[in-house]
Design an enzyme around this catalytic site. Sequence first.
Site, PDB file in Angstrom:
ATOM      1  N   GLU A 559     -27.457 -34.559   4.960  1.00 33.20           N
ATOM      2  CA  GLU A 559     -28.218 -34.219   6.168  1.00 33.20           C
ATOM      3  C   GLU A 559     -27.378 -33.343   7.081  1.00 33.20           C
ATOM      4  OE1 GLU A 559     -30.257 -36.249  10.131  1.00 33.20           O
ATOM      5  OE2 GLU A 559     -29.687 -37.503   8.426  1.00 33.20           O
ATOM      6  N   SER A 565     -22.636 -33.637  14.691  1.00 30.86           N
ATOM      7  CA  SER A 565     -23.041 -34.401  15.864  1.00 30.86           C
ATOM      8  C   SER A 565     -22.108 -35.583  16.104  1.00 30.86           C
ATOM      9  CB  SER A 565     -24.482 -34.888  15.681  1.00 30.86           C
ATOM     10  OG  SER A 565     -24.865 -35.726  16.752  1.00 30.86           O
ATOM     11  N   CYS A 570     -17.290 -38.202  18.819  1.00 33.49           N
ATOM     12  CA  CYS A 570     -15.890 -38.649  18.750  1.00 33.49           C
ATOM     13  C   CYS A 570     -15.038 -37.904  19.779  1.00 33.49           C
ATOM     14  CB  CYS A 570     -15.335 -38.424  17.345  1.00 33.49           C
ATOM     15  SG  CYS A 570     -16.029 -39.491  16.074  1.00 33.49           S
ATOM     16  N   ARG A 627     -10.022 -69.016  -3.245  1.00 33.65           N
ATOM     17  CA  ARG A 627      -8.955 -69.190  -2.254  1.00 33.65           C
ATOM     18  C   ARG A 627      -9.266 -68.465  -0.957  1.00 33.65           C
ATOM     19  NH1 ARG A 627      -4.702 -64.907  -3.281  1.00 33.65           N
ATOM     20  NH2 ARG A 627      -5.615 -63.430  -4.737  1.00 33.65           N
ATOM     21  N   ASP A 653     -11.320 -59.889   2.260  1.00 35.31           N
ATOM     22  CA  ASP A 653     -11.607 -58.459   2.387  1.00 35.31           C
ATOM     23  C   ASP A 653     -12.770 -58.016   1.515  1.00 35.31           C
ATOM     24  OD1 ASP A 653      -9.612 -57.224   4.239  1.00 35.31           O
ATOM     25  OD2 ASP A 653      -8.224 -58.213   2.886  1.00 35.31           O
ATOM     26  N   SER A 661     -22.061 -66.655  -3.458  1.00 33.67           N
ATOM     27  CA  SER A 661     -23.030 -67.171  -4.435  1.00 33.67           C
ATOM     28  C   SER A 661     -22.383 -68.204  -5.347  1.00 33.67           C
ATOM     29  CB  SER A 661     -23.603 -66.020  -5.262  1.00 33.67           C
ATOM     30  OG  SER A 661     -24.288 -65.099  -4.451  1.00 33.67           O
ATOM     31  N   LYS A 691     -30.512 -57.196   2.256  1.00 34.55           N
ATOM     32  CA  LYS A 691     -31.192 -55.934   1.953  1.00 34.55           C
ATOM     33  C   LYS A 691     -32.673 -55.947   2.334  1.00 34.55           C
ATOM     34  CE  LYS A 691     -27.947 -55.282  -1.842  1.00 34.55           C
ATOM     35  NZ  LYS A 691     -27.736 -55.230  -3.285  1.00 34.55           N
ATOM     36  N   ASP A 767     -22.193 -50.947  -0.739  1.00 31.69           N
ATOM     37  CA  ASP A 767     -23.548 -51.051  -1.273  1.00 31.69           C
ATOM     38  C   ASP A 767     -24.489 -50.361  -0.293  1.00 31.69           C
ATOM     39  OD1 ASP A 767     -26.016 -51.730  -2.274  1.00 31.69           O
ATOM     40  OD2 ASP A 767     -25.497 -53.809  -2.701  1.00 31.69           O
ATOM     41  N   SER A 865     -30.785 -27.330  17.277  1.00 33.73           N
ATOM     42  CA  SER A 865     -29.599 -27.523  16.434  1.00 33.73           C
ATOM     43  C   SER A 865     -29.978 -27.729  14.979  1.00 33.73           C
ATOM     44  CB  SER A 865     -28.787 -28.716  16.945  1.00 33.73           C
ATOM     45  OG  SER A 865     -29.536 -29.913  16.846  1.00 33.73           O
ATOM     46  N   HIS A 866     -31.067 -28.450  14.734  1.00 37.10           N
ATOM     47  CA  HIS A 866     -31.477 -28.667  13.345  1.00 37.10           C
ATOM     48  C   HIS A 866     -32.015 -27.389  12.715  1.00 37.10           C
ATOM     49  CE1 HIS A 866     -31.136 -32.961  12.222  1.00 37.10           C
ATOM     50  NE2 HIS A 866     -31.014 -33.128  13.531  1.00 37.10           N
ATOM     51  N   ARG A 871     -31.327 -26.258   7.992  1.00 41.36           N
ATOM     52  CA  ARG A 871     -32.339 -25.552   7.211  1.00 41.36           C
ATOM     53  C   ARG A 871     -31.643 -24.633   6.225  1.00 41.36           C
ATOM     54  NH1 ARG A 871     -37.612 -25.461   8.635  1.00 41.36           N
ATOM     55  NH2 ARG A 871     -37.875 -23.372   7.782  1.00 41.36           N
TER      56      ARG A 871
END
EC number: 1.1.1.34
Length: 888
Positions: A559, A565, A570, A627, A653, A661, A691, A767, A865-866, A871
Amino acid sequence: MLSRLFRMHGLFVASHPWEVIVGTVTLTICMMSMNMFTGNNKICGWNYECPKFEEDVLSSDIIILTITRCIAILYIYFQFQNLRQLGSKYILGIAGLFTIFSSFVFSTVVIHFLDKELTGLNEALPFFLLLIDLSRASTLAKFALSSNSQDEVRENIARGMAILGPTFTLDALVECLVIGVGTMSGVRQLEIMCCFGCMSVLANYFVFMTFFPACVSLVLELSRESREGRPIWQLSHFARVLEEEENKPNPVTQRVKMIMSLGLVLVHAHSRWIADPSPQNSTADTSKVSLGLDENVSKRIEPSVSLWQFYLSKMISMDIEQVITLSLALLLAVKYIFFEQTETESTLSLKNPITSPVVTQKKVPDNCCRREPMLVRNNQKCDSVEEETGINRERKVEVIKPLVAETDTPNRATFVVGNSSLLDTSSVLVTQEPEIELPREPRPNEECLQILGNAEKGAKFLSDAEIIQLVNAKHIPAYKLETLMETHERGVSIRRQLLSKKLSEPSSLQYLPYRDYNYSLVMGACCENVIGYMPIPVGVAGPLCLDEKEFQVPMATTEGCLVASTNRGCRAIGLGGGASSRVLADGMTRGPVVRLPRACDSAEVKAWLETSEGFAVIKEAFDSTSRFARLQKLHTSIAGRNLYIRFQSRSGDAMGMNMISKGTEKALSKLHEYFPEMQILAVSGNYCTDKKPAAINWIEGRGKSVVCEAVIPAKVVREVLKTTTEAMIEVNINKNLVGSAMAGSIGGYNAHAANIVTAIYIACGQDAAQNVGSSNCITLMEASGPTNEDLYISCTMPSIEIGTVGGGTNLLPQQACLQMLGVQGACKDNPGENARQLARIVCGTVMAGELSLMAALAAGHLVKSHMIHNRSKINLQDLQGACTKKTA
């Protein structure tokens, strides 16, 4: 039953290699020490004369012993020669360790048996070498070498022990009983030889069951580093050779051996305890007499040298028969090391062309060959290359003619995952491999199957057409192509050829790359039925000033304007002094559904789970599965007879779905013990919720709950964001709050959080489907500062589902993006910190994206801007596509 016990034994030994190796070596050294410092202090030739032994030495047995030694050396030589044909230096090295350590254990036992007399080893070692069998050791090593990871090494060793252990145990028992018959012959020399044989079998068995599998596991763990991801010791063609069915023992043979063993046990029992119960003719006594160790015939003398000098002189001194034996051993060693290596490598090359290619550049005519997918392997190629090689073979870059007219495809897309410096647009890279002649016409299926099942040949001796022929005949499952081919890339290539023939447009896959990718990290972890990989542009936004640190944030997206943007946001945050963030909660969830006979029973289970006693029982079962997994709380709800239990736990992590599960399954089993009438309907009852949009994730949180804030000075709002604080607050209230409420949104009180979340997720191996819950965000803006002209912005994201280990984070490009952020892999000092840091970065980047987009909306710059950045300026009618094709 026996197979299960041997499997458990193999898994234990492979999982604790250091402990087993140290234990066996210590036990052997202790036995040697006991031999040296305890027992009989009479040592023949040092402090006692053995006249009878001198007579034995002068006998004609020297010729027989020399011949035996030579035969033993030749036998070992041929065994190692057969092992070399497998093409793995690791099998050779491990087999060598097995032989050396087995000899050491055997020597220790013999010295103990002979009461510290080293001379007997000259007679004992040849019989040991003749009875040593490297085939089983190499088979177990091949089980391990067919693994793709260290965990799989342990599992394969356990599987190998389960298959080989019972057979080896029975064989060792039968051999000992058969050879042991000779100890009852009454012929002293034969009795001693048979004793040596029994000790040889037992020493081999002891080493094979303890030291050897531990050594295999340790050696492969220490050499697990790889180039391009695949373990350097991994040999994929062993995977099909070592199928369990091929190694299972013949039940008829096993029954015959068991009957033979029972019969031999009866023979030994009758001979030793019934027919001659007196212990006079014991083998130990006989051996001592035969070797001159009888006290009655030995005479004490004063030692002239120390004991260690005596042993050293005996080891150094060599007789003519020892010179002959040593010369033969050295000649065979030189021949094996220096003369056979080249010959073997020229006939068999099992090196992976992906991991260790030897690359040369060959110029080819322009437009002669294209680097693109192929339909028929090596049947269409340039004459110049064919004249150079004269054969069909696998290449690093395959050379075929284009699938469509050359005038329609003047340019070709080229993607490389790896070292791009190896590419040259004017050259073709050819991997120098041994020449393997393949017939132009496919051979019959029966012949191809024989070649495929041959450990010395395998799939690389078959053409692609023959492999496709076997797949079409159902001899090879299409989903197993990668594991059966010599390289994963060739398996992907053949699957593409199979698929292309089924597509309406055979050239559909020509722009989907598949070369130069490390598929070993994909198989069994990320994707199945692989036909290539999807290159996605990766941009960088930053620096993001967050918690007094700077981050360059990778974003994979198609995109336009998104990265630009976010980068502007930032910059605005950085000019305002940076952002601050906090992790409010950390706990992945899993919500199974169970059913009880009545709704009242469900209420009783719910009440029990809410007690401290019930929670403690479930927590103990849950925490025992990992653990890292530590159950934090349970949230229960009832719908009639159904009880929904939401387990929430930390997961280190890892993102944690598989970990939670596993713990949930164990906890439900424990719960079933307390409530036997309970029926487990599903380990996931959509009460997690994963999800899918869900209010429970928005309210209770899931994964990492993070809040991030920043203050943007009025000057930065005007000059960087090109708007005003008042305008941004007005748009935020009416768009993100009122507008989302009017739409009935759940957790969607933001401008475009999903954009940033998904872009970072794709870049960092997360994911992507979990952006549904992870994008839950509420963006709040208000005026601040002395004059209320500064902008205060905050983003609260209660359900960021993210991790830095497992899944797509194992892929090298995704690891590179994680390394950019300093969060790759697991945090050793504080488990889970890398994943929490990544969640804070996601929240901070989302805030930057919100800031920039809201400013664009407030200033009316969004559409402009788009139109500029989002485009395409390419005339689509000039491209060949599914719906727009050039007419002839």
